[in-house]
Design a protein around this motif. Structure first.
Motif, PDB file in Angstrom:
ATOM      1  N   ALA A  32       0.821  -1.208   0.000  1.00  7.94           N
ATOM      2  CA  ALA A  32       0.000   0.000   0.000  1.00  7.94           C
ATOM      3  C   ALA A  32       0.856   1.258   0.000  1.00  7.94           C
ATOM      4  CB  ALA A  32      -0.931  -0.004   1.205  1.00  7.94           C
ATOM      5  N   SER A  33       2.115   1.145   0.402  1.00  7.86           N
ATOM      6  CA  SER A  33       2.987   2.308   0.480  1.00  7.86           C
ATOM      7  C   SER A  33       3.519   2.727  -0.899  1.00  7.86           C
ATOM      8  CB  SER A  33       4.144   2.019   1.432  1.00  7.86           C
ATOM      9  OG  SER A  33       4.986   3.130   1.532  1.00  7.86           O
ATOM     10  N   CYS A  34       4.170   1.786  -1.598  1.00  7.27           N
ATOM     11  CA  CYS A  34       4.760   2.143  -2.899  1.00  7.27           C
ATOM     12  C   CYS A  34       3.890   1.716  -4.081  1.00  7.27           C
ATOM     13  CB  CYS A  34       6.169   1.546  -3.029  1.00  7.27           C
ATOM     14  SG  CYS A  34       6.226  -0.250  -3.192  1.00  7.27           S
ATOM     15  N   ARG A  35       2.757   1.066  -3.786  1.00  5.50           N
ATOM     16  CA  ARG A  35       1.770   0.666  -4.799  1.00  5.50           C
ATOM     17  C   ARG A  35       2.322  -0.368  -5.787  1.00  5.50           C
ATOM     18  NH1 ARG A  35      -3.016   1.615  -4.277  1.00  5.50           N
ATOM     19  NH2 ARG A  35      -3.406   2.113  -6.428  1.00  5.50           N
ATOM     20  N   ARG A  36       3.314  -1.151  -5.368  1.00  6.51           N
ATOM     21  CA  ARG A  36       3.851  -2.210  -6.223  1.00  6.51           C
ATOM     22  C   ARG A  36       3.205  -3.540  -5.844  1.00  6.51           C
ATOM     23  NH1 ARG A  36       9.314   0.512  -5.602  1.00  6.51           N
ATOM     24  NH2 ARG A  36       9.804   1.228  -7.683  1.00  6.51           N
ATOM     25  N   ALA A  37       3.137  -4.428  -6.810  1.00  6.04           N
ATOM     26  CA  ALA A  37       2.657  -5.785  -6.578  1.00  6.04           C
ATOM     27  C   ALA A  37       3.802  -6.746  -6.874  1.00  6.04           C
ATOM     28  CB  ALA A  37       1.465  -6.079  -7.474  1.00  6.04           C
ATOM     29  N   PHE A  38       3.893  -7.809  -6.092  1.00  9.92           N
ATOM     30  CA  PHE A  38       4.948  -8.789  -6.297  1.00  9.92           C
ATOM     31  C   PHE A  38       4.426 -10.161  -5.878  1.00  9.92           C
ATOM     32  CE2 PHE A  38       5.370  -7.074  -2.055  1.00  9.92           C
ATOM     33  CZ  PHE A  38       5.630  -8.179  -1.262  1.00  9.92           C
ATOM     34  N   ALA A  39       5.129 -11.204  -6.287  1.00  9.63           N
ATOM     35  CA  ALA A  39       4.737 -12.567  -5.962  1.00  9.63           C
ATOM     36  C   ALA A  39       5.868 -13.266  -5.220  1.00  9.63           C
ATOM     37  CB  ALA A  39       4.390 -13.332  -7.225  1.00  9.63           C
ATOM     38  N   VAL A  40       5.485 -14.149  -4.314  1.00  9.81           N
ATOM     39  CA  VAL A  40       6.434 -14.964  -3.569  1.00  9.81           C
ATOM     40  C   VAL A  40       6.183 -16.410  -3.975  1.00  9.81           C
ATOM     41  CG1 VAL A  40       7.165 -15.691  -1.269  1.00  9.81           C
ATOM     42  CG2 VAL A  40       6.402 -13.349  -1.647  1.00  9.81           C
ATOM     43  N   LYS A  41       7.256 -17.111  -4.351  1.00 10.14           N
ATOM     44  CA  LYS A  41       7.113 -18.486  -4.822  1.00 10.14           C
ATOM     45  C   LYS A  41       8.164 -19.369  -4.159  1.00 10.14           C
ATOM     46  CE  LYS A  41       7.204 -21.226  -9.036  1.00 10.14           C
ATOM     47  NZ  LYS A  41       7.381 -21.202 -10.487  1.00 10.14           N
ATOM     48  N   PHE A  42       7.735 -20.490  -3.631  1.00 12.86           N
ATOM     49  CA  PHE A  42       8.641 -21.469  -3.043  1.00 12.86           C
ATOM     50  C   PHE A  42       9.171 -22.353  -4.170  1.00 12.86           C
ATOM     51  CE2 PHE A  42       9.292 -25.713  -1.164  1.00 12.86           C
ATOM     52  CZ  PHE A  42      10.298 -25.403  -0.277  1.00 12.86           C
ATOM     53  N   LEU A  43      10.499 -22.399  -4.318  1.00 10.68           N
ATOM     54  CA  LEU A  43      11.102 -23.166  -5.401  1.00 10.68           C
ATOM     55  C   LEU A  43      11.460 -24.587  -4.995  1.00 10.68           C
ATOM     56  CD1 LEU A  43      13.464 -20.436  -6.877  1.00 10.68           C
ATOM     57  CD2 LEU A  43      11.201 -21.124  -7.676  1.00 10.68           C
ATOM     58  N   GLY A  44      11.796 -24.810  -3.751  1.00 10.59           N
ATOM     59  CA  GLY A  44      12.162 -26.143  -3.291  1.00 10.59           C
ATOM     60  C   GLY A  44      13.261 -26.081  -2.258  1.00 10.59           C
ATOM     61  N   LEU A  45      13.704 -27.244  -1.830  1.00 11.63           N
ATOM     62  CA  LEU A  45      14.765 -27.340  -0.839  1.00 11.63           C
ATOM     63  C   LEU A  45      16.099 -27.559  -1.532  1.00 11.63           C
ATOM     64  CD1 LEU A  45      12.991 -29.648   1.744  1.00 11.63           C
ATOM     65  CD2 LEU A  45      13.323 -27.190   1.889  1.00 11.63           C
ATOM     66  N   LEU A  46      17.141 -26.987  -0.982  1.00 13.88           N
ATOM     67  CA  LEU A  46      18.485 -27.191  -1.496  1.00 13.88           C
ATOM     68  C   LEU A  46      19.057 -28.469  -0.900  1.00 13.88           C
ATOM     69  CD1 LEU A  46      19.857 -23.561  -1.102  1.00 13.88           C
ATOM     70  CD2 LEU A  46      18.959 -24.643  -3.159  1.00 13.88           C
ATOM     71  N   SER A  47      19.918 -29.128  -1.640  1.00 13.33           N
ATOM     72  CA  SER A  47      20.549 -30.317  -1.102  1.00 13.33           C
ATOM     73  C   SER A  47      21.591 -29.912  -0.069  1.00 13.33           C
ATOM     74  CB  SER A  47      21.200 -31.130  -2.215  1.00 13.33           C
ATOM     75  OG  SER A  47      22.202 -30.362  -2.848  1.00 13.33           O
ATOM     76  N   ALA A  48      21.866 -30.808   0.856  1.00 17.55           N
ATOM     77  CA  ALA A  48      22.856 -30.536   1.899  1.00 17.55           C
ATOM     78  C   ALA A  48      24.237 -30.452   1.263  1.00 17.55           C
ATOM     79  CB  ALA A  48      22.814 -31.628   2.945  1.00 17.55           C
ATOM     80  N   PRO A  49      25.066 -29.521   1.729  1.00 22.06           N
ATOM     81  CA  PRO A  49      26.418 -29.421   1.175  1.00 22.06           C
ATOM     82  C   PRO A  49      27.230 -30.653   1.542  1.00 22.06           C
ATOM     83  CG  PRO A  49      26.199 -27.991   3.067  1.00 22.06           C
ATOM     84  CD  PRO A  49      24.834 -28.551   2.775  1.00 22.06           C
ATOM     85  N   SER A  50      28.034 -31.124   0.616  1.00 18.87           N
ATOM     86  CA  SER A  50      28.882 -32.280   0.925  1.00 18.87           C
ATOM     87  C   SER A  50      30.109 -31.796   1.686  1.00 18.87           C
ATOM     88  CB  SER A  50      29.286 -32.999  -0.354  1.00 18.87           C
ATOM     89  OG  SER A  50      30.002 -32.114  -1.198  1.00 18.87           O
ATOM     90  N   ILE A  51      30.516 -32.550   2.679  1.00 18.36           N
ATOM     91  CA  ILE A  51      31.673 -32.181   3.498  1.00 18.36           C
ATOM     92  C   ILE A  51      32.879 -32.965   2.987  1.00 18.36           C
ATOM     93  CG2 ILE A  51      32.633 -32.166   5.821  1.00 18.36           C
ATOM     94  CD1 ILE A  51      29.763 -31.947   6.862  1.00 18.36           C
ATOM     95  N   PRO A  52      33.910 -32.268   2.518  1.00 18.13           N
ATOM     96  CA  PRO A  52      35.089 -32.954   2.002  1.00 18.13           C
ATOM     97  C   PRO A  52      35.892 -33.617   3.122  1.00 18.13           C
ATOM     98  CG  PRO A  52      35.481 -30.602   2.070  1.00 18.13           C
ATOM     99  CD  PRO A  52      34.039 -30.831   2.453  1.00 18.13           C
ATOM    100  N   PRO A  53      36.769 -34.548   2.771  1.00 19.27           N
ATOM    101  CA  PRO A  53      37.623 -35.144   3.805  1.00 19.27           C
ATOM    102  C   PRO A  53      38.389 -34.055   4.545  1.00 19.27           C
ATOM    103  CG  PRO A  53      37.882 -36.300   1.726  1.00 19.27           C
ATOM    104  CD  PRO A  53      37.018 -35.090   1.460  1.00 19.27           C
ATOM    105  N   GLY A  54      38.434 -34.130   5.822  1.00 26.76           N
ATOM    106  CA  GLY A  54      39.054 -33.088   6.642  1.00 26.76           C
ATOM    107  C   GLY A  54      38.004 -32.351   7.439  1.00 26.76           C
ATOM    108  N   GLY A  55      36.726 -32.464   7.027  1.00 30.65           N
ATOM    109  CA  GLY A  55      35.610 -31.929   7.795  1.00 30.65           C
ATOM    110  C   GLY A  55      35.329 -30.453   7.675  1.00 30.65           C
TER     111      GLY A  55
END
Length: 62
Positions: A32-55
């Protein structure tokens, strides 16, 4: 299951006066302040980062 999350502020002006858009469809919001319209969309979950040897996931080398 809980209700869907709503944005707390406008991504354009930062104001908190947001309302669901009646014409924008699912996930659409109006500021209502700037009179813009926008959309929010859930894209999905990211995979867990792989931990290299050494941790360490830090790519920074000294």
């Amino acid at each position: 299951m809980s209700e869907r999350a709503a944005p707390f502020y406008c991504p354009y002006c930062g104001d908190e006066d947001l309302r669901p858009s009646e014409t924008g469809g699912h996930g659409a919001w109006e500021c209502a302040s700037c009179r813009r319209a926008f959309a929010v969309k859930f894209l999905g979950l990211l995979s867990a980062p792989s931990i290299p040897p050494g941790g360490s996931t830090n790519d920074h080398q000294e």
